[in-house]
Structure formats: structure tokens, C-alpha cells
Design a protein around this motif. Sequence first.
Motif, PDB file in Angstrom:
ATOM      1  N   ALA A  65       1.271  -1.096  -0.228  1.00 33.23           N
ATOM      2  CA  ALA A  65       0.216  -0.165  -0.043  1.00 33.23           C
ATOM      3  C   ALA A  65       1.126   0.814  -0.157  1.00 33.23           C
ATOM      4  CB  ALA A  65      -1.330  -0.056   0.845  1.00 33.23           C
ATOM      5  N   LEU A  66       1.911   1.071   0.761  1.00 32.26           N
ATOM      6  CA  LEU A  66       3.043   2.331   0.042  1.00 32.26           C
ATOM      7  C   LEU A  66       3.254   2.788  -0.456  1.00 32.26           C
ATOM      8  CD1 LEU A  66       5.078   1.873   4.124  1.00 32.26           C
ATOM      9  CD2 LEU A  66       3.297   3.583   3.240  1.00 32.26           C
ATOM     10  N   ASP A  67       3.228   1.396  -1.170  1.00 30.51           N
ATOM     11  CA  ASP A  67       3.528   2.204  -2.670  1.00 30.51           C
ATOM     12  C   ASP A  67       3.100   2.214  -3.674  1.00 30.51           C
ATOM     13  OD1 ASP A  67       7.293   0.526  -2.999  1.00 30.51           O
ATOM     14  OD2 ASP A  67       6.127  -1.379  -2.267  1.00 30.51           O
ATOM     15  N   VAL A  68       1.969   2.468  -3.769  1.00 34.57           N
ATOM     16  CA  VAL A  68      -0.041   2.449  -4.235  1.00 34.57           C
ATOM     17  C   VAL A  68       0.134   4.225  -3.731  1.00 34.57           C
ATOM     18  CG1 VAL A  68      -1.876   2.685  -4.182  1.00 34.57           C
ATOM     19  CG2 VAL A  68      -0.484   0.355  -4.693  1.00 34.57           C
ATOM     20  N   LEU A  69       0.266   4.708  -2.444  1.00 36.31           N
ATOM     21  CA  LEU A  69       0.038   5.703  -2.226  1.00 36.31           C
ATOM     22  C   LEU A  69       1.198   7.376  -2.861  1.00 36.31           C
ATOM     23  CD1 LEU A  69      -0.833   5.314   1.794  1.00 36.31           C
ATOM     24  CD2 LEU A  69      -1.860   5.286  -0.203  1.00 36.31           C
ATOM     25  N   ALA A  70       2.325   6.561  -3.101  1.00 36.17           N
ATOM     26  CA  ALA A  70       3.867   6.513  -2.876  1.00 36.17           C
ATOM     27  C   ALA A  70       3.448   7.450  -4.517  1.00 36.17           C
ATOM     28  CB  ALA A  70       4.792   6.040  -3.932  1.00 36.17           C
ATOM     29  N   MET A  74      -0.478  13.904  -5.078  1.00 35.36           N
ATOM     30  CA  MET A  74      -0.934  15.019  -3.843  1.00 35.36           C
ATOM     31  C   MET A  74      -0.765  13.996  -2.606  1.00 35.36           C
ATOM     32  SD  MET A  74      -1.775  17.556  -5.483  1.00 35.36           S
ATOM     33  CE  MET A  74      -2.290  18.847  -4.030  1.00 35.36           C
ATOM     34  N   ILE A  75       0.240  12.695  -2.795  1.00 34.04           N
ATOM     35  CA  ILE A  75       0.558  12.391  -1.865  1.00 34.04           C
ATOM     36  C   ILE A  75       2.156  11.643  -1.889  1.00 34.04           C
ATOM     37  CG2 ILE A  75       0.260  10.652  -0.879  1.00 34.04           C
ATOM     38  CD1 ILE A  75      -2.491   9.821  -1.628  1.00 34.04           C
ATOM     39  N   SER A  76       2.852  12.128  -1.176  1.00 35.83           N
ATOM     40  CA  SER A  76       4.292  12.013  -0.481  1.00 35.83           C
ATOM     41  C   SER A  76       4.471  11.177  -0.170  1.00 35.83           C
ATOM     42  CB  SER A  76       4.998  13.112  -0.412  1.00 35.83           C
ATOM     43  OG  SER A  76       5.084  14.073  -1.256  1.00 35.83           O
ATOM     44  N   VAL A  77       5.243   9.691   0.267  1.00 33.36           N
ATOM     45  CA  VAL A  77       6.451   8.498   0.839  1.00 33.36           C
ATOM     46  C   VAL A  77       7.847   8.893   0.643  1.00 33.36           C
ATOM     47  CG1 VAL A  77       6.225   6.126   1.352  1.00 33.36           C
ATOM     48  CG2 VAL A  77       4.478   7.844   0.255  1.00 33.36           C
ATOM     49  N   ALA A  78       8.630   8.754   2.194  1.00 30.57           N
ATOM     50  CA  ALA A  78       9.219   8.867   2.862  1.00 30.57           C
ATOM     51  C   ALA A  78       9.733   8.204   3.806  1.00 30.57           C
ATOM     52  CB  ALA A  78      10.518  10.272   2.928  1.00 30.57           C
ATOM     53  N   SER A 102       2.104   1.955  10.639  1.00 35.16           N
ATOM     54  CA  SER A 102       2.019   2.524   9.392  1.00 35.16           C
ATOM     55  C   SER A 102       3.075   0.647   9.024  1.00 35.16           C
ATOM     56  CB  SER A 102       4.319   3.107   8.907  1.00 35.16           C
ATOM     57  OG  SER A 102       4.623   2.750   9.989  1.00 35.16           O
ATOM     58  N   ASP A 103       3.224  -0.618   9.735  1.00 28.57           N
ATOM     59  CA  ASP A 103       3.306  -1.659   9.763  1.00 28.57           C
ATOM     60  C   ASP A 103       1.941  -2.029   8.523  1.00 28.57           C
ATOM     61  OD1 ASP A 103       5.460  -1.306  10.847  1.00 28.57           O
ATOM     62  OD2 ASP A 103       4.817  -1.721  12.845  1.00 28.57           O
ATOM     63  N   GLU A 104       1.085  -1.573   8.728  1.00 29.02           N
ATOM     64  CA  GLU A 104      -0.436  -1.746   7.977  1.00 29.02           C
ATOM     65  C   GLU A 104      -0.261  -1.688   6.602  1.00 29.02           C
ATOM     66  OE1 GLU A 104      -3.840  -1.368  10.376  1.00 29.02           O
ATOM     67  OE2 GLU A 104      -3.445  -0.748  12.081  1.00 29.02           O
ATOM     68  N   LEU A 105       0.486  -0.783   6.272  1.00 31.08           N
ATOM     69  CA  LEU A 105       0.774   0.155   5.322  1.00 31.08           C
ATOM     70  C   LEU A 105       1.616  -0.799   4.489  1.00 31.08           C
ATOM     71  CD1 LEU A 105       0.467   3.931   5.312  1.00 31.08           C
ATOM     72  CD2 LEU A 105      -1.751   2.111   4.056  1.00 31.08           C
ATOM     73  N   ILE A 106       2.175  -1.936   4.800  1.00 34.29           N
ATOM     74  CA  ILE A 106       3.382  -2.646   4.955  1.00 34.29           C
ATOM     75  C   ILE A 106       2.632  -4.100   4.789  1.00 34.29           C
ATOM     76  CG2 ILE A 106       5.665  -4.067   4.711  1.00 34.29           C
ATOM     77  CD1 ILE A 106       6.343  -1.793   6.243  1.00 34.29           C
ATOM     78  N   GLN A 107       2.178  -4.685   5.191  1.00 35.45           N
ATOM     79  CA  GLN A 107       1.267  -5.305   5.239  1.00 35.45           C
ATOM     80  C   GLN A 107      -0.006  -5.224   4.227  1.00 35.45           C
ATOM     81  OE1 GLN A 107      -0.104  -5.323   9.252  1.00 35.45           O
ATOM     82  NE2 GLN A 107       1.347  -6.403  10.166  1.00 35.45           N
ATOM     83  N   ASN A 112      -4.357  -5.891  -3.600  1.00 32.96           N
ATOM     84  CA  ASN A 112      -5.347  -5.931  -2.608  1.00 32.96           C
ATOM     85  C   ASN A 112      -6.532  -5.052  -2.353  1.00 32.96           C
ATOM     86  OD1 ASN A 112      -5.414  -8.755  -1.962  1.00 32.96           O
ATOM     87  ND2 ASN A 112      -4.493  -8.812   0.137  1.00 32.96           N
ATOM     88  N   ILE A 113      -6.271  -3.553  -2.989  1.00 36.66           N
ATOM     89  CA  ILE A 113      -6.273  -2.697  -2.826  1.00 36.66           C
ATOM     90  C   ILE A 113      -8.048  -1.690  -4.144  1.00 36.66           C
ATOM     91  CG2 ILE A 113      -6.318  -0.135  -2.581  1.00 36.66           C
ATOM     92  CD1 ILE A 113      -3.934  -0.708  -1.460  1.00 36.66           C
ATOM     93  N   LYS A 114      -8.937  -2.215  -2.812  1.00 36.77           N
ATOM     94  CA  LYS A 114     -10.533  -1.571  -4.191  1.00 36.77           C
ATOM     95  C   LYS A 114     -10.154   0.246  -4.531  1.00 36.77           C
ATOM     96  CE  LYS A 114     -14.306  -2.322  -5.678  1.00 36.77           C
ATOM     97  NZ  LYS A 114     -16.056  -2.320  -4.705  1.00 36.77           N
ATOM     98  N   ARG A 115      -9.810   0.879  -4.114  1.00 31.72           N
ATOM     99  CA  ARG A 115      -9.735   2.126  -4.197  1.00 31.72           C
ATOM    100  C   ARG A 115      -8.826   3.676  -3.268  1.00 31.72           C
ATOM    101  NH1 ARG A 115     -15.141   1.517  -3.258  1.00 31.72           N
ATOM    102  NH2 ARG A 115     -16.194   2.604  -1.549  1.00 31.72           N
ATOM    103  N   VAL A 116      -8.292   4.409  -2.932  1.00 30.86           N
ATOM    104  CA  VAL A 116      -8.422   5.396  -2.007  1.00 30.86           C
ATOM    105  C   VAL A 116      -8.982   6.399  -2.293  1.00 30.86           C
ATOM    106  CG1 VAL A 116      -6.069   6.276  -1.193  1.00 30.86           C
ATOM    107  CG2 VAL A 116      -5.605   4.052  -2.644  1.00 30.86           C
ATOM    108  N   GLU A 117      -9.474   7.183  -1.340  1.00 34.62           N
ATOM    109  CA  GLU A 117      -9.804   8.281  -1.027  1.00 34.62           C
ATOM    110  C   GLU A 117      -9.332   9.607  -0.320  1.00 34.62           C
ATOM    111  OE1 GLU A 117     -14.389   8.194  -0.447  1.00 34.62           O
ATOM    112  OE2 GLU A 117     -14.023   6.079  -0.777  1.00 34.62           O
ATOM    113  N   LEU A 118      -9.008  10.774  -0.833  1.00 31.64           N
ATOM    114  CA  LEU A 118      -8.239  11.518   0.075  1.00 31.64           C
ATOM    115  C   LEU A 118      -8.707  12.257   0.327  1.00 31.64           C
ATOM    116  CD1 LEU A 118      -5.844  13.183   1.295  1.00 31.64           C
ATOM    117  CD2 LEU A 118      -5.090  13.989  -0.795  1.00 31.64           C
TER     118      LEU A 118
END
Length: 690
Positions: A65-70, A74-78, A102-107, A112-118
Motif C-alpha cells: 500500500a505504501l508503494d501505491v500511495l507514493a 498530492m501524496i508523498s512517501v518518505a 505504519s506497519d499496516e501499510l506494509i502488510q 488487495n486495494i480497491k480504491r483510495v480516497e483523499l
Amino acid sequence: MKNLIITLMLAMPSIAFGRQDVKPDSISRELQDVVVTAKQPATKLVGTALVSTIAGSNIQDICTALDVLAQLPMISVADDAVTITGKGSPEIYIDGRPMRSSDELIQLQSNNIKRVELEMAPGAMYASDTKAVLKITTRHKFVDGLSFIERGEIVARRKLSANNMLDFNYHAGSWDFFASGLIARNNSQIRGTTTNTLEYDGKETIVGSSQCKNYPSNTGVAKVGFNHSSGQQSFGGYYRYNPEHGHFSNIGEEWLDNEPRINRDIFTGIRAHSHRGAIYYDNTFAGKYLIHLDGDYKKSVSSNDVQTSYPDGNTENVNSTDSRKSTLWAGKLYLSFPLAQGRFSVGTQDSYTRTTLDYLMKNPEVGEYIPTSFTEAKQTSAAVFASWSRMFGKVSLSAGLRYEHVDYLLNVNGIKNRDMSKTYNYLTPDISIGYSFNNESQISLSYKMSTVKPPYSQLTGSLSYVGIHEIEGGNPTLKDEHMHDIQLFGMWKGFMLQADFTRSIDTYAFIKRIYPASNLQLIMQPVNVDVSAVDLYLAWSKPIKIWIPNLTIGLHKQWLEIDGTSHNRPIFSYYFDNMISLPKGFLITLNARFQTKGDMHTSRFGTTWFTLDASVSKSLLNKSLQLKLAVTDIFNTRNNNWTMNTCGVFVNKQQTYDHRGISVSMTYNFQPRKSKYKGEDAAKAEMNRL
């Protein structure tokens, strides 16, 4: 390995941009064997939320999920930390319940992700200081039996770090049981120098120090829980235990003007652990009424033993200990139902917090100006909120109101501090309106008033020893921040525009000043200031065959003046993320960053000219196995330097972090499952303050 990195650096720009002597679609002609069936994740503005569909897109198999968000606009991951452009850290929800770690975003695996709402303008249902909310919805995969995820990662920077996670899930009928464990060995190093220039006793004086900080620590996480779902009703709970042991060191020097430098060694032993439990109940009845209940409990204990020694023998050693304990009880209950052709929600959010900090200074001479202190803070908070939203054709409207009553009690050395022990009442409204021209063009305008409480770590009155001439401390007189935020957000085809104006009354910023003592002492601590700021960002994203570019250009400009000194220099920045889909399950990312020198509150951050991160991932065994190689800060150009000019003291901080490095990770999924716990955070803001 070095040759592999150089080859990737040379190859990826040519893959991404193609040759200059051919047409823009040259990539597809040069790679004739590439067959792309997935598509760019569709992102559109719904009210004040950016909604991105991940399932079926060409980033659904990127890894976690971290890789998806990156790769989303409008979303940054570092370093596993998620930030929203112009908003900072968001609250994150997975399937309607808050993310606890934050481990949950790695798990959570990307497929398995359908959509992301910001949600860029959160309403009254969230704490008033919530600036952005990320909602991740997963695919519904309920297969009876056992599933598990095994993930290991090795990170090589200046020091070597590693972690391993194992997550189990067992589903049987309406029952769902889960357990997970994480063991991590983290190690990082920071090097730098600090010089303080000021006028003291009528002459220019320089107080300086050098640092080489090492942060080795061992952490663990153990979590067990369950869910039960039958029809429209569900309930569940979990327990989480998190221990940490660390042995930090800081080897360096101190100096005053042109006097001989003094060697200084600081060793800190850290012991900490926390217990957390949560329960939830969710039920839809009469076909339209939704009732939701959350309960949270958290207890954490930490202790630090600090030894500052001077090997030259001319300065006495300084030893101190501190112990912090905190306890939180919280509950949240709300009811949602249709009203006036819209959706109405009403509820309450309540919490009780107790935190203590015991600081013991063992050096009698230093104890004359940094005394031993015992601080206790108690807070009882009760809030009620209501929100309503409705669509009028192409127009969306939402409004909310939140009332909060807070009783705060502060005891110092067993005596009640009557100046700081007060009762507060807050009323914070929000409203937003949006218009959809078509599927590719939308616009929204929102206003929100919020109250932001400072973290407990900044409210303490205790001081800590930093060096012969330096002190750090909190400020028990800090007031709560009152912020007004007006936001304009628009989309047109592949372009996005975000414009924010904020007016913050009594936000806190750090200053450095002379501390009254028998000799020269400088103290850094937070104080209340008033700040106005404008944030303006323009983003563009459009797929070009197998290449997905994501470009954001931004401006941050603030207006702040302290003691006649202005801190108004703007910050310009850009973020350029690229993802390339190749055949046979290969994905390549190439992300660049740039930021000019400018002011953020009282700190002026240095220029980062060009920072580049890259990764290559590969899926195997019918996408059950994910391999990933990542390289961060390839050219070692990330700048962490800053200056501060307050109260007649000019601070120049030159430091380098160990951002440059290589990481290798492997993730194996056996019957991957959706996220488990369905509850929500009962007091997210209070947990952040703790």
C-alpha cells in the motif's frame, strides 16, 4: 551491486522519456512485445475528496500500500511516512477503521486495494485539527481457512537495518481471527555541527558543538484480535503490545569562541513499552440507520538514562534520568441516517488522559539551573458533533459543527499550577461546496475552523541538559492554536490545483534565547506565535503508454514576525514521480524532489537541488511473491540544514542524515486477505499528542 545501480540510473530515464528524435509514442514502437492491459488509476474529485480507483490499474501489482500511495497525486512517501502536499500527515483509515501503525501499510498488498480516497477538507466527524484523511478500501476476499503474509527487508545505509513481519489470519464462517508479529533492528546515523552566534557581555560570542549520533534500537510488535460479522451487524477487538530498547550515542565536541574544544560523549539508554486495546460495534438497522461505537485504551511507559561525559577530565560528568507514563481511555459513538434527501451524522467523542514526567538531575551544579521536577497532567475531553451532506444534481454540499469541552489540570512537584489548570470550550464549524462539470472537471471550495492542542511533550515545564552552554525544554504556558483554513481545489483532465490560505492564532514555534543563569546558557523551547500562510500546488498526471508521470509544482509562503525579525521567505518545490510498467511483472519507479531555501515557522531550511529515488519490483508465483530492490537518495543530495534567527541568537545547523542507501525486500502471500479490524479510533488527536 554498484554496476547494477549505475545501469539502472542510466537506463530508466531513457525508458521513461524515449529518444528525442521520434514522436511521443515512440516507447510503444521501440518495445513491440509490451502488451499493457491495465490502465492508469482513475482519479476524480468527489466533493472535497480525491478518489483513485486502484483495482484494474497498472499500479495494482506494484507491491505494498505504501508503494501505491507514493504514486498517487498530492501524496508523498518518505521512509514509510505518508504526507499530503500542503497538509502534512493525514489520518489513515483502512476499510473504515483507523490505521494504528505504519506497519499496516506494509502488510496490505497492492493487489488487495480497491480504491483510495483523499479527503482534503475533513468535516466535524474528525478531530478539529485533522487536516487530511486517507481512506483505503480493500477488495472483499473472504475464503474460509488460513492465510498468512511473510515479509522480510534489509536496508543498507550508513548502518544496517532489518525487519521481519509475519501475519496470520483464520476465517471460519462469520468469525475472523488474526495475529501478527514484527521484529525490527533499526540503526541510523546523523552527523552535523551547530553554531550559535549572539551578543553576550557586550561582545559577539559563538557557542558551538559537533555531533555524530547513532540510533540503534530493537523494537517488536505483537497483535491479536478478532472480528464477527453477521448480516448488517459486526463487532470485534484487538490487543497490541509494543516493546522498544535502544542504546543511543552522540560523540562530538563543544566550544566557546576561540577557546580549546572539549570532547563530549553522550550515551542514552532507552526502555519503553506500550499496551493498547480496542473494541468496536457496527450495525445497520431498519435499512437506513447506522450506529457505530469505538472504545480505546492505551498505556505507555518509557524511561531514559542519559550520561554526558567529558573524557578530558576538566569538566564534571552530567547524569540524568527521566520517566514518562501515560494512560488514555477514549470512546466514540455516532449515528448516521438519511435526512432531507442527504446524509446526517451525529455523535460524541470523549477521552480521559493522564501523563506524568519525572526528571531527575544528578549533578548538583547543573541542578542549580536545571532542577529536578515532577510533572503531572490530566485532561478530560467531551465533544459532540453533527454533519450533513447532500448532492443537488452536479452540486455537492456538506456542513458540520463540533463542540468540545476540555478540563485541563497541571501539577508541578505536587502543587497545582492554577495559571495553566483551566477549562476550555470550543465551537468549530466547517462547510464545503463542490461542482462537477463532467467526469474530468470538478471544483470545490471549503472553509474550516479548528482548534489544535500542542503535544504533551511540549507542555512540560522540565528542562534537559544538552551541553555546557545549552538547554532544551518545553513550555507549560503554551496555548491551544485556533486556525482558520480556506481551500480551493479543482481538477481539469489531468491537472489539479490546490490553493490554501490559513490563519493560525497561537500556533507554536521554536525559539532560541539566553536563559537566566550564573553563566552563559542558551535554551530552545516552543512559544506561541501568529502565522498566516498561503500554499499553492499545481499537479499533472497523464499516462503515456507504459509510463505514468506525476508532476507537482508548489509554493509555500508565510507571514511571521518575532521581535522585529521577519520569517517570510517563500519555499518553491517540485515532485516528479514516474512509474514504468514492463512485461513479465516488472515495475520501475523513478522519483525526483527539489526544494528552494525558505521559511517554515522560525526555521529557514536549506535548498535541496535534486534528490532521486528509484526502485525495481518483480512479481512471481502468480503474484504471490513480490521482490523489490530500492535505492534512495542516489546522489546523496538531500539537504537537512537549517538556520534560526530569534531573540538575538542566530543558529546555524549543518547536518547530514543517512538517507542514501539500498533496500531489498521479499513478500510472500498465502491466500492474501483484506484488512481485518473494523473499528475506528476513539481519540486519534489525543494519541498523537501522547
